[in-house]
Write a protein that holds these residues in place. Structure first.
Motif, short mmCIF file in Angstrom:
data_model
loop_
_atom_site.label_atom_id
_atom_site.label_comp_id
_atom_site.label_asym_id
_atom_site.label_seq_id
_atom_site.Cartn_x
_atom_site.Cartn_y
_atom_site.Cartn_z
N ASN A 292 0.72 -1.33 -0.04
CA ASN A 292 -0.08 0.01 0.02
C ASN A 292 0.84 1.15 -0.03
N LEU A 293 2.04 1.12 0.72
CA LEU A 293 2.79 2.59 0.77
C LEU A 293 3.47 2.48 -0.69
N SER A 294 3.75 1.64 -1.14
CA SER A 294 4.52 1.76 -2.65
C SER A 294 3.23 2.24 -3.72
N GLU A 295 2.09 1.78 -3.61
CA GLU A 295 1.05 2.31 -4.27
C GLU A 295 0.64 3.69 -4.10
N GLU A 296 0.70 4.09 -2.60
CA GLU A 296 0.48 5.57 -2.39
C GLU A 296 1.59 6.35 -2.86
N VAL A 297 2.95 6.11 -2.85
CA VAL A 297 4.05 6.61 -3.15
C VAL A 297 4.20 6.91 -4.77
N SER A 298 3.58 5.81 -5.47
CA SER A 298 3.67 5.71 -7.00
C SER A 298 2.69 6.82 -7.55
N LYS A 299 1.69 7.13 -6.65
CA LYS A 299 0.52 8.13 -7.19
C LYS A 299 0.97 9.61 -7.06
N PHE A 300 2.16 9.68 -6.41
CA PHE A 300 2.72 10.93 -6.21
C PHE A 300 3.32 11.59 -7.37
N ILE A 301 2.85 12.85 -7.65
CA ILE A 301 3.37 13.58 -8.83
C ILE A 301 4.71 14.27 -8.39
N PRO A 302 5.64 13.70 -9.11
CA PRO A 302 7.09 14.16 -8.82
C PRO A 302 7.12 15.68 -9.62
N LEU A 329 12.62 -3.72 -5.78
CA LEU A 329 11.94 -2.75 -6.03
C LEU A 329 10.33 -3.11 -5.76
N ILE A 330 9.65 -2.65 -4.96
CA ILE A 330 8.23 -3.03 -4.88
C ILE A 330 7.38 -2.62 -5.83
N LYS A 331 7.41 -1.39 -6.32
CA LYS A 331 6.50 -0.80 -7.45
C LYS A 331 7.06 0.41 -7.81
N LYS A 332 7.16 0.33 -9.24
CA LYS A 332 7.87 1.78 -9.65
C LYS A 332 6.65 2.57 -10.23
N SER A 333 6.98 3.86 -10.06
CA SER A 333 6.08 4.91 -10.20
C SER A 333 5.98 4.93 -11.79
N THR A 334 4.76 5.02 -12.19
CA THR A 334 4.61 4.69 -13.86
C THR A 334 4.61 6.28 -14.50
N TYR A 335 4.69 7.51 -13.61
CA TYR A 335 4.45 8.78 -13.80
C TYR A 335 5.11 9.19 -14.89
N GLN A 336 4.85 9.93 -16.04
CA GLN A 336 5.57 10.22 -16.99
C GLN A 336 5.03 11.51 -17.40
N SER A 337 5.94 12.48 -17.51
CA SER A 337 5.74 13.82 -18.05
C SER A 337 6.77 14.56 -18.18
N LEU A 343 11.95 9.68 -10.02
CA LEU A 343 10.37 9.03 -9.66
C LEU A 343 10.92 8.55 -8.22
N PRO A 344 9.77 8.88 -7.47
CA PRO A 344 10.08 8.07 -6.00
C PRO A 344 9.85 6.64 -6.12
N ALA A 345 10.68 6.03 -4.85
CA ALA A 345 10.44 4.56 -5.05
C ALA A 345 10.64 4.04 -3.56
N ILE A 346 9.87 2.92 -3.50
CA ILE A 346 10.15 2.23 -2.24
C ILE A 346 10.71 0.73 -2.61
N ALA A 347 11.68 0.26 -1.84
CA ALA A 347 12.34 -0.87 -2.35
C ALA A 347 12.49 -1.73 -0.62
N GLY A 366 16.62 12.10 -1.92
CA GLY A 366 15.36 12.29 -2.81
C GLY A 366 14.39 11.21 -2.10
N PRO A 367 13.19 10.93 -2.77
CA PRO A 367 12.13 10.49 -2.34
C PRO A 367 12.21 8.93 -2.46
N TYR A 368 13.17 8.18 -1.92
CA TYR A 368 13.60 6.92 -1.90
C TYR A 368 13.52 6.38 -0.62
#
Lengths: 499, 499
Positions: A292-302, A329-337, A343-347, A366-368
């Motif tokens: 859930n933490l990785s999910e939440e962090v991946s939603k963050f707009i860097p 790496l639990i989940k990588k943010s897929t944010y692209q812009s 990108l933030p990441a949780i491992a 940084g946000p890791y």
């Protein structure tokens, strides 16, 4: 120390700057508390008077959003006013008076009176991540000016123009308040040699720094090489381990996810108190929390980081960390812009692997954040104790957790300057009880703090007067105590006169 | 820091000692103040219980007379009881409490509480000239034990057996009070490598030293070389300049001669506060003073110095000083008896020559003092400012002198830790207002003192607890304040409870 006016050969302008700082110190140390307080308040007012122009310039130079910078400016002016209040109130000098006992046997006791006095010219190295609160007129400068020291700021090249604007505000304040014109000076030079020359100049009395380990340690080394070593307080960041106890992971998972995700991504993780390490005992609840933490962090707009160098370093350091054996790496943010690659990441990693690999102990600015999954409480203890000195360490737990692990919690003070319970580690409160410091390598001297009124203690030393005629004593040590400052009189606290 | 129990290869016993010190620290830091106070008082009692045996042994080893040693023992036990009283009273931890403001806008304020905690195992290097008060159970040990640190003393080889006797008294106290058995350990080894290994062991947290510049600076360097540098407080002595103003030389010459001759010869000049330098403006009154001072000093009956090495060093250093161009020996003591060659001496030199010759700025440890005759007040100022950091500097003057030279007197705080008026520099009062410290090279850190209750600050660091449940807080930070210690509550001094 005798500072002679023979200009240097290689770095004449630094030599001149420091001789000016030395002369200004000798005038400024005589300025009365009320005048010093007004000076600090005037700096705060002048910074505010710069209005949006200052915020816009800082935003342009640092990529930090206006809202964050507005908050940081408020903190900066608050700090200046806090130190003004401290100077005006006066007890900070730790005055202590032992009166004479002329008929003491076998030898009479002399009258002895002690107080804190300023060290001399202080060099402040501004931080890249706090263009206001830890830079030109930030905590180091405010505390040094409050102490009675003159200040030379070496501006951070990443926000040099912002620094000049703040410098202009201070210059205006100097004029308005009739302070010695060189009580504050500003050096704008990217050269590595400039910093070294400033630290090693004979007139320099102390150094304040906020930034990387390599920068802070280099200044510490320069000061050590001097004929007369001087104090250097370098605040060099840390990974700020956060312990998650079992019961709270079961009961408060959702809340913890929100709090932690907010803390790790706050300001793109560009805080020295950013939590880079989590430690917990393996469990289903932990896995759910991590997902859930990785999910939440991946939603963050860097957003863009402070500058190109920091961006590049984040990407490289994170990639290095993620490429270590056993790191997942639990989940990588897929944010692209617009090309933002930071990108933030949780491992996560096992306790056993973490203990064996020093690379995983290094700060990734940084946000890791890395979760260390321990097989039991003993391994958790070992992992926690294996990290180097920290600014802060946090404990997330219920009362049941804390009661179940009292012995474990006793370890915390050895690790950090601040022990934090169920609060995010980011967000350093500016108050008298704050300790923003910690064992090496979090700082170069665990006996001091960079935040709060006690930050002033980095720039002062005690001095005592023995058998000194009343008329030669500083105001704070005379018999009469019209300002009612708290003093120690014959080892008793008192805000009264000496009888 | 994780200290593992893998024994060292080269210096296994030092490694074991330090691991024991680390374990003892982790127990001892939990000992309650009252128990700690009783422990310190028991050490004082046990030292007294050694009676004349201790005095005789120390006298045999150090050549110091019994009367002096009896006085020093009284000071030592007084210091132990003073730190016991400090620990019992409790305000020394500088407790500070900022209560929470849950509804603060825009973010709530957390509860934050700060206090001082011990650093860890401290290494104390005993001084040759203070076999009691600055050695095994001296000021450094007493303050470190008061702080809550474990202590390892490296005994001074010049009084190794005295040191063992005091160590036995401490061991007895440990047993009587049920303290961790390794809270105090004793290392008796002349080897230079032993001191280095002690300072550089990972478990070592701080170092205290009293002695020569070469010794104190070497330890400072060893600490710097560590992976994690640690604080070293070395008190390295100085020449303690004494200014004689014109009016007092005219009016109080006889009295000044008595006072100064007593101070320079006290204990054969074997004090770090011994006055090695006098500064005055040329005049007939000065010449008369110098003649009479030399006469008075030459009458002094010298005794053996502490040990052969110090005796030899005194003779060599004095001869070197006297052989410098422009230095005049005023009068040589003609005393002759049982082969004592360490005679006191008074010499003089011009301000101009003194300024040019750094050899004349060096400490001559023993009953030797140099008068610098200045041509005017400006030269006097220059000479005074040319000396390195000092423990103390003294001003001999009448009210007329002080009023005539107010601007000159303003220089004093930059030079030393203690400014002394019409008092001999020797005789360091043990009281809360005492500063026995000073700018480098008098000490390695001008922000601390070796004498008085504030000596404890060398061995502690602040730590804060954020949002900590009441039941996990140390006693000193709980809401209730049953011991009525002075705390800062929301920035106000108070010895009451948190409401």
């Amino acid at each position: 120390m005798l500072v002679t006016k023979t200009p240097g050969t290689a770095l004449t302008s630094i030599n001149e700057t420091m001789l000016n700082a030395f002369d200004a110190f000798n005038e400024y140390k005589k300025v009365l508390p009320e005048q010093k307080a007004i000076f600090l308040e005037t700096i705060a007012n002048e910074i505010e008077a710069l209005g949006d122009t200052l915020i816009n310039k800082a935003s342009e130079e640092t990529n930090l959003p206006a809202a964050r910078l507005t908050g940081e400016r408020a903190r900066t002016t608050m700090q200046l006013r806090m130190f003004a209040a401290m100077v005006r109130e006066g007890s900070w000098v730790e005055a202590s008076i032992d009166t004479s006992i002329p008929d003491r046997y076998p030898v009479p006791k002399s009258d002895i009176r002690k107080m804190l006095i300023p060290l001399g010219p202080v060099i402040v190295f501004g931080a890249s991540n706090f263009p206001f609160a830890y830079s030109t007129a930030g905590g180091d400068t405010a505390s040094a000016l409050a102490a009675g020291c003159s200040v030379v700021v070496k501006a951070h090249p990443a926000h040099a123009e912002t620094s000049i604007m703040v410098y202009e505000a201070i210059k205006t304040s100097i004029k308005k308040c009739g302070m010695p014109s060189n009580v504050f000076q500003h050096v704008n030079d990217e050269g590595f040699e400039t910093g070294k020359a400033l630290v090693q100049h004979p007139a320099t009395a102390a150094v304040g720094f906020t930034g990387s380990f390599s920068g802070g340690k280099a200044l510490y080394d320069y000061a050590f090489e001097r004929k007369n070593p001087i104090p250097v307080f370098s605040e060099m960041g840390s990974i700020n381990p956060v312990i998650f106890f079992p019961d709270t992971l079961e009961k408060n998972s959702e809340e913890l996810v929100k709090m932690y995700a907010g803390s790790v991504t706050l300001g793109m993780g560009q805080f020295c108190t950013n939590p880079g390490l989590m430690i917990a005992i393996e469990s289903d609840a932990l896995n759910i929390f991590l997902e859930n933490l990785s999910e939440e962090v991946s939603k963050f707009i860097p957003s863009k980081m402070l500058h190109e160098g920091i961006q590049q370093a984040y990407i490289e350091k994170m990639e290095k960390a993620l490429s270590q054996k056993g790191v997942t790496l639990i989940k990588k943010s897929t944010y692209q812009s617009n090309g933002i690659k930071t990108l933030p990441a949780i491992a996560s990693v096992s306790g056993e692997t973490f203990l064996k690999n020093p690379t995983l102990h290094e700060e990734v600015f940084g946000p890791y954040s890395l979760m260390v999954k321990c097989k039991d409480v003993n391994e958790l203890k070992e992992v926690w104790q294996s990290v180097a000195g920290q600014l802060t360490t946090s404990l997330m737990g219920t009362d049941k957790d804390f009661n179940d692990h009292k012995e474990l919690i006793e370890i915390a003070p050895a690790i950090a300057g601040r022990i934090n319970f169920n609060n995010p580690p980011t967000g350093v409160e500016v108050c008298p009880s704050m300790v923003h410091g910690g064992p090496f390598p979090a700082t170069t001297d665990s006996r001091y703090t960079a935040v709060g009124i006690n930050g002033v203690k980095r720039w002062v030393r005690p001095i005592c007067f023995q058998n000194c005629p009343e008329y030669l004593l500083p105001e704070e040590l005379k018999n009469k105590n019209p300002r009612k400052i708290m003093r120690l009189i014959n080892n008793q606290h008192s805000n009264g006169d000496v009888e």
